[in-house]
Design a protein around this motif. Structure first.
Motif, PDB file in Angstrom:
ATOM      1  N   TYR B  33      44.034  37.341 119.501  1.00 44.63           N
ATOM      2  CA  TYR B  33      43.383  36.079 119.866  1.00 44.63           C
ATOM      3  C   TYR B  33      42.556  36.267 121.133  1.00 44.63           C
ATOM      4  O   TYR B  33      42.929  37.033 122.012  1.00 44.63           O
ATOM      5  N   TYR B  35      41.132  33.665 124.174  1.00 43.77           N
ATOM      6  CA  TYR B  35      41.134  32.328 124.769  1.00 43.77           C
ATOM      7  C   TYR B  35      40.247  32.328 126.009  1.00 43.77           C
ATOM      8  O   TYR B  35      40.039  33.353 126.642  1.00 43.77           O
ATOM      9  N   GLN B  37      40.123  30.052 129.735  1.00 43.43           N
ATOM     10  CA  GLN B  37      40.902  29.120 130.556  1.00 43.43           C
ATOM     11  C   GLN B  37      40.027  28.608 131.677  1.00 43.43           C
ATOM     12  O   GLN B  37      39.514  29.375 132.492  1.00 43.43           O
ATOM     13  N   ASP B  38      39.869  27.294 131.721  1.00 42.64           N
ATOM     14  CA  ASP B  38      39.083  26.631 132.757  1.00 42.64           C
ATOM     15  C   ASP B  38      39.987  25.660 133.506  1.00 42.64           C
ATOM     16  O   ASP B  38      40.970  25.168 132.948  1.00 42.64           O
ATOM     17  N   LEU B  43      44.465  26.465 127.939  1.00 42.71           N
ATOM     18  CA  LEU B  43      43.935  27.591 127.178  1.00 42.71           C
ATOM     19  C   LEU B  43      43.277  27.071 125.906  1.00 42.71           C
ATOM     20  O   LEU B  43      43.898  26.318 125.148  1.00 42.71           O
ATOM     21  N   VAL B  88      37.895  32.310 132.865  1.00 41.95           N
ATOM     22  CA  VAL B  88      38.839  33.424 132.772  1.00 41.95           C
ATOM     23  C   VAL B  88      39.187  33.593 131.296  1.00 41.95           C
ATOM     24  O   VAL B  88      39.568  32.614 130.638  1.00 41.95           O
ATOM     25  N   PHE B  90      41.360  35.346 128.288  1.00 39.31           N
ATOM     26  CA  PHE B  90      42.629  35.998 127.991  1.00 39.31           C
ATOM     27  C   PHE B  90      42.678  36.408 126.529  1.00 39.31           C
ATOM     28  O   PHE B  90      42.285  35.658 125.645  1.00 39.31           O
ATOM     29  N   GLN B 103      53.158  34.893 121.077  1.00 39.14           N
ATOM     30  CA  GLN B 103      51.953  35.574 121.518  1.00 39.14           C
ATOM     31  C   GLN B 103      52.176  36.193 122.894  1.00 39.14           C
ATOM     32  O   GLN B 103      52.724  35.548 123.787  1.00 39.14           O
ATOM     33  N   TYR B 104      51.722  37.425 123.048  1.00 39.33           N
ATOM     34  CA  TYR B 104      51.828  38.149 124.309  1.00 39.33           C
ATOM     35  C   TYR B 104      50.425  38.318 124.883  1.00 39.33           C
ATOM     36  O   TYR B 104      49.517  38.764 124.186  1.00 39.33           O
ATOM     37  N   PHE B 105      50.292  37.969 126.145  1.00 38.36           N
ATOM     38  CA  PHE B 105      48.983  37.894 126.769  1.00 38.36           C
ATOM     39  C   PHE B 105      48.664  39.097 127.648  1.00 38.36           C
ATOM     40  O   PHE B 105      49.552  39.704 128.254  1.00 38.36           O
ATOM     41  N   GLY B 106      47.353  39.372 127.744  1.00 37.63           N
ATOM     42  CA  GLY B 106      46.868  40.351 128.692  1.00 37.63           C
ATOM     43  C   GLY B 106      46.678  39.713 130.067  1.00 37.63           C
ATOM     44  O   GLY B 106      46.906  38.515 130.242  1.00 37.63           O
ATOM     45  N   PRO B 107      46.221  40.496 131.050  1.00 34.30           N
ATOM     46  CA  PRO B 107      46.098  40.008 132.430  1.00 34.30           C
ATOM     47  C   PRO B 107      44.849  39.183 132.694  1.00 34.30           C
ATOM     48  O   PRO B 107      44.729  38.573 133.759  1.00 34.30           O
ATOM     49  N   ARG B 110      37.982  37.958 134.464  1.00 32.65           N
ATOM     50  CA  ARG B 110      37.295  36.880 135.173  1.00 32.65           C
ATOM     51  C   ARG B 110      35.804  37.103 135.097  1.00 32.65           C
ATOM     52  O   ARG B 110      35.311  38.132 135.552  1.00 32.65           O
TER      53      ARG B 110
END
Lengths: 112, 114
Positions: B33, B35, B37-38, B43, B88, B90, B103-107, B110
């Protein structure tokens, strides 16, 4: 630092208190729910999940409660610590779909 | 096991420039996925993929394209960046287990578009 916390509901607690973060979800067809924690400058981190056939699930210091009647989800954190300070998001998955819908988040501030 | 990684970590673009964000996962997950983020928006899903060679639109797909040529990689492209794409980004991956999908997210990446 991250500006993701702007305009978010904020819960302020003292270290050692129990915290309860609430989330209202939108879709009665949702069958799976997750809580994520996001620290400043980092990606969301999985905390705990629950399926719709359950109303409570416990982890280490955390408990998730699901009330399907009023479409409400809550995250309880026991003995809150300064390291718990973060933004917490709930997410729901509609049955049959492979995507999540995220809430806007709640900021938890823990003071020593 | 690095989990989900994203490159670059930070980028500044001028309006009209193009770029590609790379997401890689080493967990053999089927689903991936993207996403954005604002502030105050949570998200929002841009695009996603349920397997190698497949992609689908999310909530806010306009202005973005994606490709999943390999199972472990998911690329997000901006063909002509706009200031509204400052955000940002993700990436996340998931392995569907029964009716559950953690779901596992990355860092995050930006992006600033001037």
């Amino acid at each position: 630092g991250e500006s993701v916390g702007l305009h978010l509901p904020t819960l302020s607690v003292q270290e050692g208190d129990n915290s309860i973060i609430n989330c209202a979800y939108s879709n009665s067809a949702s069958d799976y729910f997750i809580w994520y924690k996001q620290e400043s400058g980092k990606g969301p981190q999985f905390i705990i999940d629950i399926r719709s056939n359950m109303d409570k699930r416990q982890g280490q210091r955390v408990t998730v409660l699901l009330n399907k009647t009023v479409k409400h989800l809550s995250l309880q954190i026991a003995a809150t610590q300064p390291g718990d300070s973060a933004v917490y998001f709930c997410a729901e998955r509609r049955q049959g779909y492979s995507t999540l819908t995220f809430g806007k988040g709640t900021m938890l501030l823990v003071s020593p | 096991n690095a989990g989900v990684t994203q490159t670059p970590k930070f980028r500044v673009l001028k309006t009209g420039q193009s770029m590609t964000l790379l997401c890689a996962q080493d967990m053999n997950h089927e689903y991936m996925y993207w996403y954005r983020q604002d502030p105050g928006m949570g998200l929002r899903l841009i695009h996603y993929s349920v397997g190698e060679g497949t992609t689908a639109k999310g909530e806010v797909p306009d202005g973005y394209n994606v490709s999943r040529l390999k199972k472990q990689n998911f690329l997000l492209g901006l063909e002509s960046a706009a200031p509204s794409q400052t955000s940002v980004y993700f990436c996340a991956s998931a392995r569907l287990q029964g009716s559950q999908e953690t779901q596992y997210f990355g860092p995050g990446t930006r992006l600033l578009v001037l």
